[in-house]
Design a protein around this motif. Structure first.
Motif, PDB file in Angstrom:
ATOM      1  N   GLU A   1      38.952 -54.812 -69.837  1.00  0.00           N
ATOM      2  CA  GLU A   1      38.728 -54.002 -69.863  1.00  0.00           C
ATOM      3  C   GLU A   1      38.895 -52.985 -70.415  1.00  0.00           C
ATOM      4  O   GLU A   1      38.022 -52.080 -71.462  1.00  0.00           O
ATOM      5  CB  GLU A   1      40.856 -53.223 -69.194  1.00  0.00           C
ATOM      6  CG  GLU A   1      40.269 -52.730 -68.084  1.00  0.00           C
ATOM      7  CD  GLU A   1      42.234 -52.498 -67.800  1.00  0.00           C
ATOM      8  OE1 GLU A   1      42.790 -53.645 -67.521  1.00  0.00           O
ATOM      9  OE2 GLU A   1      41.882 -51.359 -67.892  1.00  0.00           O
TER      10      GLU A   1
ATOM     11  N   LEU B   1      34.669 -53.960 -72.241  1.00  0.00           N
ATOM     12  CA  LEU B   1      33.787 -53.013 -71.015  1.00  0.00           C
ATOM     13  C   LEU B   1      33.471 -51.371 -71.598  1.00  0.00           C
ATOM     14  O   LEU B   1      34.841 -50.784 -71.667  1.00  0.00           O
ATOM     15  CB  LEU B   1      34.058 -53.721 -69.959  1.00  0.00           C
ATOM     16  CG  LEU B   1      33.561 -54.657 -69.614  1.00  0.00           C
ATOM     17  CD1 LEU B   1      33.962 -55.251 -67.851  1.00  0.00           C
ATOM     18  CD2 LEU B   1      32.525 -55.092 -69.739  1.00  0.00           C
ATOM     19  N   ASP B   2      32.482 -51.256 -71.521  1.00  0.00           N
ATOM     20  CA  ASP B   2      32.774 -49.653 -71.423  1.00  0.00           C
ATOM     21  C   ASP B   2      32.440 -49.148 -70.089  1.00  0.00           C
ATOM     22  O   ASP B   2      31.032 -48.870 -69.016  1.00  0.00           O
ATOM     23  CB  ASP B   2      31.420 -49.210 -72.172  1.00  0.00           C
ATOM     24  CG  ASP B   2      31.031 -47.189 -71.313  1.00  0.00           C
ATOM     25  OD1 ASP B   2      32.276 -47.096 -71.181  1.00  0.00           O
ATOM     26  OD2 ASP B   2      29.568 -47.044 -71.991  1.00  0.00           O
TER      27      ASP B   2
ATOM     28  N   ARG C   1      27.840 -48.347 -62.603  1.00  0.00           N
ATOM     29  CA  ARG C   1      27.627 -46.413 -63.124  1.00  0.00           C
ATOM     30  C   ARG C   1      26.395 -45.610 -62.318  1.00  0.00           C
ATOM     31  O   ARG C   1      26.400 -45.057 -62.424  1.00  0.00           O
ATOM     32  CB  ARG C   1      27.356 -46.816 -64.859  1.00  0.00           C
ATOM     33  CG  ARG C   1      27.093 -45.245 -65.057  1.00  0.00           C
ATOM     34  CD  ARG C   1      27.065 -45.299 -67.034  1.00  0.00           C
ATOM     35  NE  ARG C   1      28.794 -45.286 -67.333  1.00  0.00           N
ATOM     36  CZ  ARG C   1      29.307 -46.244 -67.980  1.00  0.00           C
ATOM     37  NH1 ARG C   1      28.226 -47.632 -68.497  1.00  0.00           N
ATOM     38  NH2 ARG C   1      29.915 -46.387 -67.929  1.00  0.00           N
TER      39      ARG C   1
ATOM     40  N   GLU D   1      33.748 -45.560 -69.177  1.00  0.00           N
ATOM     41  CA  GLU D   1      34.391 -44.343 -68.804  1.00  0.00           C
ATOM     42  C   GLU D   1      33.132 -43.777 -67.673  1.00  0.00           C
ATOM     43  O   GLU D   1      32.043 -44.187 -67.583  1.00  0.00           O
ATOM     44  CB  GLU D   1      32.992 -43.941 -70.086  1.00  0.00           C
ATOM     45  CG  GLU D   1      33.942 -42.297 -70.598  1.00  0.00           C
ATOM     46  CD  GLU D   1      35.274 -42.179 -71.405  1.00  0.00           C
ATOM     47  OE1 GLU D   1      35.374 -43.048 -71.658  1.00  0.00           O
ATOM     48  OE2 GLU D   1      35.453 -40.840 -70.510  1.00  0.00           O
TER      49      GLU D   1
ATOM     50  N   THR E   1      27.401 -51.597 -65.777  1.00  0.00           N
ATOM     51  CA  THR E   1      26.463 -50.772 -65.472  1.00  0.00           C
ATOM     52  C   THR E   1      25.574 -50.625 -64.345  1.00  0.00           C
ATOM     53  O   THR E   1      25.197 -49.063 -64.284  1.00  0.00           O
ATOM     54  CB  THR E   1      24.995 -51.439 -66.663  1.00  0.00           C
ATOM     55  OG1 THR E   1      25.237 -52.429 -67.378  1.00  0.00           O
ATOM     56  CG2 THR E   1      23.704 -51.364 -66.652  1.00  0.00           C
TER      57      THR E   1
ATOM     58  N   ARG F   1      30.089 -57.203 -67.656  1.00  0.00           N
ATOM     59  CA  ARG F   1      29.259 -55.531 -68.472  1.00  0.00           C
ATOM     60  C   ARG F   1      27.725 -55.056 -67.636  1.00  0.00           C
ATOM     61  O   ARG F   1      27.448 -54.027 -67.256  1.00  0.00           O
ATOM     62  CB  ARG F   1      28.613 -56.045 -69.589  1.00  0.00           C
ATOM     63  CG  ARG F   1      28.358 -54.783 -70.410  1.00  0.00           C
ATOM     64  CD  ARG F   1      27.844 -55.405 -72.051  1.00  0.00           C
ATOM     65  NE  ARG F   1      29.465 -55.683 -73.055  1.00  0.00           N
ATOM     66  CZ  ARG F   1      29.638 -56.968 -73.198  1.00  0.00           C
ATOM     67  NH1 ARG F   1      28.933 -58.144 -73.100  1.00  0.00           N
ATOM     68  NH2 ARG F   1      31.046 -56.609 -73.721  1.00  0.00           N
TER      69      ARG F   1
END
Ligand SMILES: Nc1ncnc2c1ncn2[C@@H]1O[C@H](COP(=O)(O)OP(=O)(O)OP(=O)(O)O)[C@@H](O)[C@H]1O
Ligand SMILES: [Mg+2]
Length: 146
Positions: free
Chosen positions: A77, A80-81, A30, A83, A27, A23
């Motif tokens: 998958e 977790l975010d 991203r 996107e 982050t 996670r």
């Protein structure tokens, strides 16, 4: 000196700690626009490989073992975010620390993220053996997540 974070590898072993690590890796991926590789290593049953021999390909394992590992990545998958993050999932076979380090080398990873502890039950150890080992052999910086 500048450190580009373009590729991040996260090690998953099915534990909550490894999910927390992934996670955090997501982050960071991203924030930096980095590619994320979610990796799990299937450890062959003891005695499977001969001394000095190559670990067998995942296909050679009992199907159930491989399926169990796929499930770890599927669950990650889903949990977790991811996107907007470019990511892939990878399964390797062999010694977890050695395979994670090799993967980082092959993919020219800039960061390896692992949990401080994992699915093992060796409570006497402060840090898991895989987390400990990768800090010694990974070609890139390692982030251990409590
Ligand atoms: N087989 C694996 N594949 C991918 N990543 C792994 C694997 N095993 C461990 N890791 C990563 O390393 C982290 C720490 O796990 P580690 O195995 O070092 O601790 P442990 O399971 O608590 O202790 P030990 O395995 O030494 O009994 C995990 O959270 C995960 O991120
Ligand atoms: Mg372990």
């Amino acid at each position: 000196m500048d450190w580009k974070i373009e590729t991040i590898v996260a090690g998953l072993d099915g534990s909550d700690q490894s999910l927390s690590a992934a996670r955090l890796a997501a982050t960071v991926a991203r924030q930096f626009g980095a590619r994320l590789i979610l990796a799990t290593v299937v450890r062959p049953p003891e005695g499977w490989w001969g001394i000095g021999g190559e670990p067998p390909a995942p296909e050679a394992f009992a199907k159930a073992v491989v399926e169990a590992r796929k499930e770890i990545l599927d669950r990650a998958e889903a949990a977790l975010d991811l996107e907007g993050i470019t990511y892939e999932t990878v399964e390797e076979a062999g010694d977890p620390a050695a395979q994670l380090a090799d993967l980082c080398r092959r993919e020219d990873a800039d960061l390896l993220v692992v949990g401080r502890r994992g699915a093992g039950l060796v409570e006497r150890l402060l840090v898991g053996s895989v987390a400990d080992r990768v800090t010694h052999i990974a070609p890139c910086p390692v982030l251990t997540v409590p």
